[in-house]
Design a protein around this motif. Structure first.
Motif, mmCIF file in Angstrom:
data_model
loop_
_atom_site.group_PDB
_atom_site.id
_atom_site.type_symbol
_atom_site.label_atom_id
_atom_site.label_comp_id
_atom_site.label_asym_id
_atom_site.label_seq_id
_atom_site.Cartn_x
_atom_site.Cartn_y
_atom_site.Cartn_z
ATOM 1 N N ASP A 68 -43.304 -10.112 -43.313
ATOM 2 C CA ASP A 68 -43.699 -11.156 -44.289
ATOM 3 C C ASP A 68 -42.441 -11.055 -45.374
ATOM 4 N N LYS A 69 -41.657 -11.889 -45.339
ATOM 5 C CA LYS A 69 -40.606 -11.995 -46.329
ATOM 6 C C LYS A 69 -40.797 -12.088 -47.697
ATOM 7 N N ARG A 70 -42.056 -12.801 -47.869
ATOM 8 C CA ARG A 70 -42.704 -12.793 -49.385
ATOM 9 C C ARG A 70 -42.963 -11.674 -49.970
ATOM 10 N N ALA A 71 -43.554 -10.668 -49.059
ATOM 11 C CA ALA A 71 -44.107 -9.140 -49.624
ATOM 12 C C ALA A 71 -43.061 -8.137 -49.717
ATOM 13 N N GLU A 72 -43.057 -7.433 -50.537
ATOM 14 C CA GLU A 72 -42.251 -6.124 -50.630
ATOM 15 C C GLU A 72 -41.868 -5.553 -49.280
ATOM 16 N N ASN A 73 -40.621 -5.012 -48.969
ATOM 17 C CA ASN A 73 -40.378 -4.018 -47.913
ATOM 18 C C ASN A 73 -40.022 -2.872 -48.648
ATOM 19 N N PRO A 74 -41.210 -1.777 -48.800
ATOM 20 C CA PRO A 74 -40.758 -0.577 -49.316
ATOM 21 C C PRO A 74 -39.784 0.046 -48.363
ATOM 22 N N CYS A 75 -39.578 -0.339 -47.012
ATOM 23 C CA CYS A 75 -38.556 0.494 -46.136
ATOM 24 C C CYS A 75 -37.275 0.072 -46.180
ATOM 25 N N ALA A 76 -37.038 -1.041 -47.111
ATOM 26 C CA ALA A 76 -35.609 -1.481 -47.039
ATOM 27 C C ALA A 76 -34.750 -0.418 -47.304
ATOM 28 N N GLY A 77 -33.635 -0.327 -46.524
ATOM 29 C CA GLY A 77 -32.670 0.764 -46.648
ATOM 30 C C GLY A 77 -32.877 2.077 -45.806
ATOM 31 N N MET A 78 -33.886 2.061 -45.038
ATOM 32 C CA MET A 78 -34.228 3.295 -44.338
ATOM 33 C C MET A 78 -34.073 3.029 -42.737
ATOM 34 N N GLY A 79 -33.725 4.007 -42.363
ATOM 35 C CA GLY A 79 -33.356 3.927 -41.006
ATOM 36 C C GLY A 79 -32.299 3.082 -40.688
ATOM 37 N N ALA A 80 -32.338 2.243 -39.602
ATOM 38 C CA ALA A 80 -31.442 1.048 -39.060
ATOM 39 C C ALA A 80 -32.230 -0.314 -39.657
ATOM 40 N N GLU A 81 -33.062 -0.153 -40.351
ATOM 41 C CA GLU A 81 -33.635 -1.109 -41.143
ATOM 42 C C GLU A 81 -34.211 -2.168 -40.147
ATOM 43 N N LYS A 82 -34.662 -1.609 -39.134
ATOM 44 C CA LYS A 82 -35.411 -2.582 -37.893
ATOM 45 C C LYS A 82 -36.827 -2.116 -37.742
#
Length: 133
Positions: A68-82
Motif C-alpha cells: 500500500d503506497k499510501r501507508a508508511e513503509n517503515p522498512c524503506a532503506g532496509m535490505g534490498a528494499e524488496k
C-alpha cells in the motif's frame, strides 16, 4: 515513535554478536514484529489497521499488489528494499513463516472490530517472533 520502539526492541538483541548478526539479517522481519506489537497496543481500529499495513509493507516487495503506497513503509532503506519475503527468507521454512504472517496481517487488516484486530495482532506477533528465531 516508531524509531523509539524499534530502538528499544533492538537494544535487547545487542547483547551478543550472534544476536547482532541475526538482527542485521532480519531487520525487516523484526520491524514487522514491532508493528504487530503496535497493532496489538492500538487504542483504535484505524490505528491497528495502519500497523497491519506497515507489517504488510515490510513483508512484500513495493511492486507487489499487496503493498500500500499510501501507508508508511517503515522498512524503506532496509535490505534490498524488496520486503522480508524476498530479502530475508533463505529457507523454505522461513518463507512459509513469512507467508503465514502475511496472511494473518491481511486478516487483521480486514478486522471489523478492535477486539478481533487485537487477536490477529497477537497471533501475528507470535508468528513473526518465531520467524526471527
Amino acid at each position: 515513535m516508531f524509531r523509539k520502539v524499534l530502538c528499544v526492541a533492538l537494544s535487547g538483541m545487542l547483547a551478543s554478536p550472534i544476536a547482532l548478526a541475526a538482527s542485521q539479517q532480519r531487520i525487516e522481519t523484526i520491524t514487522a514484529q514491532v508493528h504487530a506489537g503496535m497493532a496489538l497496543a492500538a487504542n483504535t481500529l484505524p490505528t491497528a489497521r495502519s500497523h497491519f499495513h506497515h507489517v504488510i509493507n515490510c513483508l512484500v516487495d513495493p511492486d507487489s499488489k499487496l503493498f500500500d503506497k499510501r501507508a508508511e513503509n517503515p522498512c524503506a532503506g532496509m535490505g534490498a528494499e524488496k520486503g522480508a519475503l524476498h530479502d530475508e527468507a533463505q529457507t523454505d521454512a522461513q518463507k512459509k513463516d513469512l507467508q503465514h504472517a502475511l496472511g494473518v496481517a491481511q486478516r487483521g487488516l480486514s478486522s471489523k472490530t478492535l477486539e478481533v484486530a487485537h487477536v490477529y495482532a497477537e497471533w501475528l506477533s507470535e508468528i513473526l517472533k518465531d520467524a526471527n528465531t
